[in-house]
Design a protein around this motif. Structure first.
Motif, PDB file in Angstrom:
ATOM      1  N   LEU A 548       0.813  -1.209   0.000  1.00 63.37           N
ATOM      2  CA  LEU A 548       0.000   0.000   0.000  1.00 63.37           C
ATOM      3  C   LEU A 548       0.849   1.262   0.000  1.00 63.37           C
ATOM      4  O   LEU A 548       0.479   2.268  -0.597  1.00 63.37           O
ATOM      5  CB  LEU A 548      -0.917  -0.011   1.231  1.00 63.37           C
ATOM      6  CG  LEU A 548      -1.814   1.200   1.455  1.00 63.37           C
ATOM      7  CD1 LEU A 548      -2.889   1.266   0.376  1.00 63.37           C
ATOM      8  CD2 LEU A 548      -2.460   1.140   2.837  1.00 63.37           C
ATOM      9  N   GLY A 549       1.963   1.229   0.689  1.00 67.25           N
ATOM     10  CA  GLY A 549       2.802   2.412   0.795  1.00 67.25           C
ATOM     11  C   GLY A 549       2.582   3.190   2.071  1.00 67.25           C
ATOM     12  O   GLY A 549       2.952   4.360   2.169  1.00 67.25           O
ATOM     13  N   ALA A 550       1.966   2.542   3.093  1.00 72.75           N
ATOM     14  CA  ALA A 550       1.806   3.192   4.388  1.00 72.75           C
ATOM     15  C   ALA A 550       3.170   3.362   5.048  1.00 72.75           C
ATOM     16  O   ALA A 550       4.082   2.558   4.857  1.00 72.75           O
ATOM     17  CB  ALA A 550       0.882   2.374   5.284  1.00 72.75           C
ATOM     18  N   VAL A 551       3.303   4.409   5.830  1.00 80.33           N
ATOM     19  CA  VAL A 551       4.568   4.749   6.481  1.00 80.33           C
ATOM     20  C   VAL A 551       4.444   4.490   7.969  1.00 80.33           C
ATOM     21  O   VAL A 551       3.455   4.875   8.605  1.00 80.33           O
ATOM     22  CB  VAL A 551       4.933   6.226   6.226  1.00 80.33           C
ATOM     23  CG1 VAL A 551       6.189   6.603   6.993  1.00 80.33           C
ATOM     24  CG2 VAL A 551       5.106   6.479   4.735  1.00 80.33           C
ATOM     25  N   HIS A 588      -1.234   6.410   6.423  1.00 82.52           N
ATOM     26  CA  HIS A 588      -1.702   5.866   5.154  1.00 82.52           C
ATOM     27  C   HIS A 588      -1.490   6.877   4.025  1.00 82.52           C
ATOM     28  O   HIS A 588      -1.427   8.095   4.267  1.00 82.52           O
ATOM     29  CB  HIS A 588      -3.181   5.494   5.260  1.00 82.52           C
ATOM     30  CG  HIS A 588      -3.445   4.307   6.115  1.00 82.52           C
ATOM     31  ND1 HIS A 588      -4.095   3.186   5.663  1.00 82.52           N
ATOM     32  CD2 HIS A 588      -3.128   4.043   7.410  1.00 82.52           C
ATOM     33  CE1 HIS A 588      -4.187   2.292   6.629  1.00 82.52           C
ATOM     34  NE2 HIS A 588      -3.605   2.795   7.702  1.00 82.52           N
ATOM     35  N   PRO A 589      -1.432   6.398   2.788  1.00 81.00           N
ATOM     36  CA  PRO A 589      -1.262   7.316   1.655  1.00 81.00           C
ATOM     37  C   PRO A 589      -2.373   8.359   1.536  1.00 81.00           C
ATOM     38  O   PRO A 589      -2.141   9.437   0.979  1.00 81.00           O
ATOM     39  CB  PRO A 589      -1.246   6.377   0.442  1.00 81.00           C
ATOM     40  CG  PRO A 589      -0.790   5.063   0.974  1.00 81.00           C
ATOM     41  CD  PRO A 589      -1.354   4.980   2.358  1.00 81.00           C
ATOM     42  N   ASP A 590      -3.574   8.051   2.035  1.00 84.23           N
ATOM     43  CA  ASP A 590      -4.667   9.031   1.948  1.00 84.23           C
ATOM     44  C   ASP A 590      -4.637  10.039   3.094  1.00 84.23           C
ATOM     45  O   ASP A 590      -5.560  10.846   3.238  1.00 84.23           O
ATOM     46  CB  ASP A 590      -6.026   8.329   1.890  1.00 84.23           C
ATOM     47  CG  ASP A 590      -6.350   7.540   3.155  1.00 84.23           C
ATOM     48  OD1 ASP A 590      -5.576   7.611   4.136  1.00 84.23           O
ATOM     49  OD2 ASP A 590      -7.386   6.847   3.176  1.00 84.23           O
TER      50      ASP A 590
END
Length: 675
Positions: A548-551, A588-590
């Protein structure tokens, strides 16, 4: 873990609301292949919130299926995430009659998917834990479009196969301590980015409807009608869909796999038992090895939803990882062993071998803190989840040993059984049995275990006090094992009268019981050398879609110990402090910032069964800085007991922007009816 970026199909994602017959709409995310042709649909239907908590997992799974030509759909159960309505029971898969709103909604979702112009009309369901159990429950309602199911780490029975009870005994670990977790998870607000402007009204409506789950558990301490009409135990023949049952040898729900492959028609069921914890088998959570689970399930879907003749039903009925001997440890990267296959269950090459216990009658009155080295009831791959060396536990138990002779190992596959002749002078008690592999250096590795509430010795449907001073024979099974005891080692059966915090003790149980070895035995399901279908059993390495690309932000705070035992020598008390979910934060990316923190404590005093206490707290924060949205959910659960009742206190506090919007405390007493 291999990340795949090239697929046979391009994919597109959309969020939709699926209408239910009563007007409630369920929030869904659909990944579909870009093609003019209709495709089969795969459904994962769960309460775990697709916009935040499972978003990283969903991103690696659903796009992979879509890239291979399936519409992969993730739906939040009503009352959770951005779905409408209020939450139901956390044990909805086992609700009486299976006709609760969760199951009925699931049937409606299956029918809605099958009716879409982009769907061929063929639907499959998959899920882990609660979602897997609910998929089985929906399959028992037999919607026409549901052709196949993949159920992972899923109990097929809410009473005997799930966390609140073990062998008829009330479970404290991950059972009552989990009440705070389930309360907090159900109390999270809808996300305004997806739910819209009325999210606050939805949230407050949900909160008013919430009830602590411990009340439901303790209202049904025997396998009464509440439990007996749920799951699949009562009527497995109702399932018309094909079922792939998947379990982990370190998961407490693994016995469901063996029950399903024995009770469902062999032309519509397959079982898979790996070395895993409570997790999907491709996530790489220890112990491993992980497998290419998505590839394996794709073969299942292709066969049952596309009628592709790919030989999936030519596989053995059960494929299992036979664990090789290893030193005890609380975590393993990969376990030594090999894959094996059986074409029938029970298999003709597995023979019950009786090991008679020897010696004079022995009194067993284990210290109340026996069981602190049990490990986590539901392991999730943590550093301290698995049981350490069992020598300290063995010293508090009556032990019987059987040497493994030179030559071939003793290979066990199935559920061991114990037959015990016991005498007890009090009406209530319990027995825990552990099967251990003792190496030449004396180290003791736990292989499997089981327990029996002695008041449930005539069946879990009733509680029958023990006749004081009388001998009776009791029989019960341990959890499924797949293990090879090597020559030169010893097979140890350890029996204790206490197992805290897995089993909640009863007043008077401090006295223990007397075991007569002359009428007692260990029965092992020993796997002979032939015939088997081991050849060719294997799996591709795990493969998933891009993450997902969550940090995960860095923190300077040292991690808390996942499990710590504190002994007060003067007071004679023992406290097990556990972090069921180490504190973590994810961006999250959003733009969503999501954080969880939890801790548990189990306390008991030696010589006093009624001193048992459980406390659990859970804190969740959901924060969108760009929207000025900041919410916090805090839940606390405590359980204690006396000779007559359990006493529970549950508290829920919810804040928005630092201000309390909801606060409630439930204090209840529940009569002890199960013994």
């Amino acid at each position: 873990m291999s990340v795949r970026t090239d697929f046979p199909y391009e994919t597109a994602r959309e969020d939709v609301r699926i209408p239910m017959p009563d007007g409630i709409a369920l929030y869904a995310r659909i990944w579909r292949p870009v093609t003019p042709e209709p495709v089969p649909a795969l459904l994962e239907y769960a309460p775990h919130r697709l916009t935040d908590r499972t978003a990283p997992r969903d991103a690696r799974r659903h796009p992979w299926y879509a890239g291979h030509g399936y519409a992969s759909v993730r739906v939040d159960v009503r009352g959770h995430g951005c779905s409408g309505g209020v939450p139901g029971s956390p044990y909805a898969p086992y609700a009486r009659g299976g006709d609760g709103p969760e199951a009925a909604d699931g049937v409606a979702v299956v029918r809605w998917l099958a009716a879409q112009p982009w769907c061929t009309g063929a639907v499959g369901m998959f899920g882990m834990s609660w979602a897997g159990a609910l998929a089985l429950r929906i399959a028992s309602l037999a919607p026409d479009a549901l052709r196949a199911v993949v159920a992972v780490c899923a109990a097929d029975d809410g009473f005997g196969g799930a966390a609140p009870y073990l062998g008829g005994s009330v479970v404290a670990a991950d059972g009552h301590a989990g009440s705070a977790a389930l309360l907090a998870l159900a109390a999270r607000p809808p996300d305004p980015l997806y739910a819209g402007g009325d999210w606050r009204e939805q949230w407050l409506t949900r909160l008013e409807a919430l009830e602590p789950p411990s009340g439901t558990w303790l209202a049904h301490q025997t396998r009464d009608a509440h439990w007996a009409h749920g799951g699949l135990v009562e009527d497995p023949a109702a399932v018309r869909a094909a079922v792939l049952a998947v379990g982990g040898l370190h998961d407490p729900y693994r016995d469901s796999v063996l029950r399903l492959v024995s009770r469902l028609p062999a032309d519509r069921v397959r079982g898979l038992l790996g070395p895993w914890p409570h997790a999907y088998p491709d996530r790489g959570l220890p112990p491993g090895p992980a497998i290419g689970f998505l590839q394996e399930t794709l073969r299942w879907w292709d066969h049952w939803l596309r009628d592709t003749p790919n030989g999936v039903m030519d596989e053995p009925l059960l494929r299992a990882w036979i664990c090789a001997s290893r030193p005890p440890a609380t975590a393993y990267g990969e376990l030594p062993g090999r894959w094996a296959g059986e074409s029938a269950w029970p298999p003709p090459a597995v023979t019950p071998v009786t090991y008679a216990l020897r010696g004079e009658p022995v009194e067993v009155a284990s210290p109340q803190h026996t069981g602190l080295d049990a490990g986590r009831f539901v392991p999730h791959g943590g550093d301290a989840d698995l049981p350490p060396d069992q020598r300290e536990e063995d010293a508090k138990s009556a032990c019987f040993e059987f040497p493994v002779a030179a030559g071939e190992p003793v290979e066990v596959l199935g559920r061991p059984q114990v037959v015990l002749r016991l005498r007890m002078d009090v009406p209530h008690g319990q027995v825990a049995a552990r099967l251990c592999d003792v190496a030449p250096d004396g180290s003791s590795t736990l292989v499997t275990r089981g327990a029996l509430n002695l008041s449930a010795r005539l069946g879990p449907e009733k509680a029958v006090p023990w006749p004081a001073g009388a001998y009776e024979d009791v029989v019960f099974e341990l959890g499924a094992a797949a293990y090879a005891f090597p020559p030169g080692h010893r097979i140890r059966l350890a029996l204790s009268s206490a197992y805290w915090p897995w089993l909640w003790p009863r007043a008077g149980s401090e006295a223990g019981w007397t075991l007569d070895p002359a009428g007692s035995a260990l029965v092992l399901p020993v796997r002979g050398p032939s015939p088997h279908t081991d050849a060719g059993v294997g799996f591709a390495p795990p493969e998933q879609a891009p993450p997902l690309g969550a940090v995960v932000p860095e923190t300077l705070d040292p991690p808390r110990p996942p499990r710590r035992v504190v002994r007060d020598v003067a007071a004679g008390t023992w406290r097990l402090q556990a972090a069921p979910r180490p504190e973590w934060r994810r961006i999250h990316p959003d733009g969503l910032e999501y954080a969880e923190d939890a801790d548990e404590e189990y306390a008991i005093r030696d010589g006093d069964a009624l001193s048992a206490r459980v406390r659990c707290t859970w804190r969740i924060r959901l924060h969108r800085p760009d929207l000025g949205w900041d919410t916090v959910v805090e839940a606390r659960s405590e359980t204690s007991c006396d000779a007559e009742a359990f006493h529970t206190e549950d508290e829920l506090l919810c804040r928005e922007g630092g201000e309390a919007v909801f606060h409630r405390t439930w204090r209840r007493s529940h009569p002890r009816t199960a013994g």
